[in-house]
Design a protein around this motif. Structure first.
Motif, PDB file in Angstrom:
ATOM      1  N   PRO A 155      17.060 -18.899  61.291  1.00  0.00           N
ATOM      2  CA  PRO A 155      16.697 -17.505  60.608  1.00  0.00           C
ATOM      3  C   PRO A 155      16.897 -17.803  59.364  1.00  0.00           C
ATOM      4  O   PRO A 155      18.088 -18.035  58.868  1.00  0.00           O
ATOM      5  CB  PRO A 155      17.824 -16.730  61.496  1.00  0.00           C
ATOM      6  N   VAL A 156      16.074 -17.470  58.548  1.00  0.00           N
ATOM      7  CA  VAL A 156      16.230 -17.431  57.071  1.00  0.00           C
ATOM      8  C   VAL A 156      17.011 -16.511  56.591  1.00  0.00           C
ATOM      9  O   VAL A 156      17.784 -16.780  55.490  1.00  0.00           O
ATOM     10  CB  VAL A 156      14.534 -17.191  56.512  1.00  0.00           C
ATOM     11  N   LYS A 157      17.205 -15.453  56.985  1.00  0.00           N
ATOM     12  CA  LYS A 157      18.525 -14.533  56.467  1.00  0.00           C
ATOM     13  C   LYS A 157      19.820 -15.400  56.387  1.00  0.00           C
ATOM     14  O   LYS A 157      20.555 -15.244  55.602  1.00  0.00           O
ATOM     15  CB  LYS A 157      18.559 -13.045  56.908  1.00  0.00           C
ATOM     16  N   VAL A 173      24.493 -18.665  54.378  1.00  0.00           N
ATOM     17  CA  VAL A 173      25.169 -19.953  54.599  1.00  0.00           C
ATOM     18  C   VAL A 173      25.270 -20.776  53.339  1.00  0.00           C
ATOM     19  O   VAL A 173      26.139 -21.221  52.956  1.00  0.00           O
ATOM     20  CB  VAL A 173      24.565 -20.877  55.886  1.00  0.00           C
ATOM     21  N   LEU A 174      23.833 -20.878  52.811  1.00  0.00           N
ATOM     22  CA  LEU A 174      23.759 -21.865  51.620  1.00  0.00           C
ATOM     23  C   LEU A 174      24.680 -21.207  50.526  1.00  0.00           C
ATOM     24  O   LEU A 174      24.899 -21.954  49.861  1.00  0.00           O
ATOM     25  CB  LEU A 174      22.370 -22.098  51.433  1.00  0.00           C
ATOM     26  N   ASN A 233       9.300 -18.636  57.695  1.00  0.00           N
ATOM     27  CA  ASN A 233      10.442 -18.939  58.771  1.00  0.00           C
ATOM     28  C   ASN A 233      10.171 -20.259  59.571  1.00  0.00           C
ATOM     29  O   ASN A 233      10.253 -20.507  60.583  1.00  0.00           O
ATOM     30  CB  ASN A 233      10.517 -17.888  59.927  1.00  0.00           C
ATOM     31  N   SER A 234       9.896 -21.341  58.575  1.00  0.00           N
ATOM     32  CA  SER A 234       9.590 -22.703  59.198  1.00  0.00           C
ATOM     33  C   SER A 234      10.605 -23.750  58.328  1.00  0.00           C
ATOM     34  O   SER A 234      10.009 -24.734  58.400  1.00  0.00           O
ATOM     35  CB  SER A 234       8.245 -22.918  59.104  1.00  0.00           C
ATOM     36  N   GLY A 235      11.691 -23.590  57.766  1.00  0.00           N
ATOM     37  CA  GLY A 235      12.393 -24.602  57.539  1.00  0.00           C
ATOM     38  C   GLY A 235      12.368 -24.862  55.952  1.00  0.00           C
ATOM     39  O   GLY A 235      12.298 -26.231  55.803  1.00  0.00           O
ATOM     40  N   ASN A 236      12.169 -24.041  55.276  1.00  0.00           N
ATOM     41  CA  ASN A 236      11.919 -24.191  53.899  1.00  0.00           C
ATOM     42  C   ASN A 236      13.070 -23.245  53.097  1.00  0.00           C
ATOM     43  O   ASN A 236      13.060 -22.204  53.011  1.00  0.00           O
ATOM     44  CB  ASN A 236      10.504 -23.594  53.262  1.00  0.00           C
ATOM     45  N   MET A 285      25.261 -23.078  61.797  1.00  0.00           N
ATOM     46  CA  MET A 285      24.005 -22.827  62.576  1.00  0.00           C
ATOM     47  C   MET A 285      23.749 -23.756  63.691  1.00  0.00           C
ATOM     48  O   MET A 285      22.621 -23.174  64.388  1.00  0.00           O
ATOM     49  CB  MET A 285      22.932 -22.763  61.555  1.00  0.00           C
ATOM     50  N   GLY A 286      24.122 -24.703  63.987  1.00  0.00           N
ATOM     51  CA  GLY A 286      24.054 -25.622  64.974  1.00  0.00           C
ATOM     52  C   GLY A 286      22.771 -26.413  64.963  1.00  0.00           C
ATOM     53  O   GLY A 286      22.165 -26.724  65.805  1.00  0.00           O
ATOM     54  N   PHE A 287      22.133 -26.599  63.864  1.00  0.00           N
ATOM     55  CA  PHE A 287      20.828 -27.243  63.483  1.00  0.00           C
ATOM     56  C   PHE A 287      21.161 -28.579  63.027  1.00  0.00           C
ATOM     57  O   PHE A 287      21.970 -28.914  62.116  1.00  0.00           O
ATOM     58  CB  PHE A 287      20.293 -26.554  62.334  1.00  0.00           C
ATOM     59  N   GLN A 288      20.716 -29.519  63.796  1.00  0.00           N
ATOM     60  CA  GLN A 288      20.950 -30.783  63.616  1.00  0.00           C
ATOM     61  C   GLN A 288      19.864 -32.027  63.585  1.00  0.00           C
ATOM     62  O   GLN A 288      19.771 -32.880  64.204  1.00  0.00           O
ATOM     63  CB  GLN A 288      21.997 -31.496  64.832  1.00  0.00           C
TER      64      GLN A 288
END
Length: 178
Positions: A20-22, A27-28, A41-44, A68-71
């Motif tokens: 999720p981009v928002k 987080v960043l 919404n594709s990882g940029n 975010m649980g992204f690995q």
């Protein structure tokens, strides 16, 4: 310390794997990066940091994993390197067929014998060129028809993620505007 604008590419986003981009922007930003923006919404993402590429990649990876649980793999390029990737595009078809020209950021420069193995697989209409950690791919029949593209990463034995020409230019605009 000077500030550098970076483009961050998350590999494997889409379908069942959403980022999720928002939430990613939040987080960043909370992770110490400034000027954070996202593109589709594709990882940029684009962001500004005072550290180097590898530190940014590690920090973004840690934040994505813990918050975010992204690995999956994450590739990072400075805006200057992104500009060089665009300037070095060997396929002028990009201007008229922006979804048929793709640029891949690779984790490292591939080994020569792996590049030779990839050349042996390029028997269809597609063409590719490698320059350092960048692979350019032209798919005149469309990416969805490509039998070559899905074999690139496995043949080169490294992680990579690609964006079509339209996305390359959009990410450059987004990074320049920040």
């Amino acid at each position: 310390m000077s500030k550098t604008r970076f483009i961050v590419l998350f590999r494997g986003v889409g379908g069942a794997t959403q980022l999720p981009v928002k939430e990613l922007r939040e987080v960043l930003g909370e992770g110490g990066f400034s000027g954070v923006a996202t593109y589709i919404n594709s990882g940029n993402a684009v962001l500004t940091a005072t550290s180097g590429e590898e530190d940014v990649r590690r920090r973004v990876s840690d934040l994505a994993k813990t918050r975010m649980g992204f690995q999956k793999a994450i590739m990072v390029r400075s805006l200057d390197e992104w500009e060089a990737m665009i300037a070095g595009n060997p396929f002028p078809q990009a201007e008229n067929a922006p979804t048929c020209v793709h640029v891949y950021a690779m984790e490292r420069e591939p080994e020569l014998e792996r590049v030779q193995a990839l050349k042996a697989l390029a028997t269809g209409t597609e063409e590719f060129r490698i320059n350092g950690r960048t692979l350019n791919l032209y798919t005149p029949d469309g990416m969805g028809q490509s039998r070559f593209a899905p074999r690139m990463e496995r043949t080169l034995k490294l992680e990579m993620t690609g964006r079509n020409w339209r996305s390359m230019l959009a990410l450059r605009r987004l990074a320049r505007d920040g």
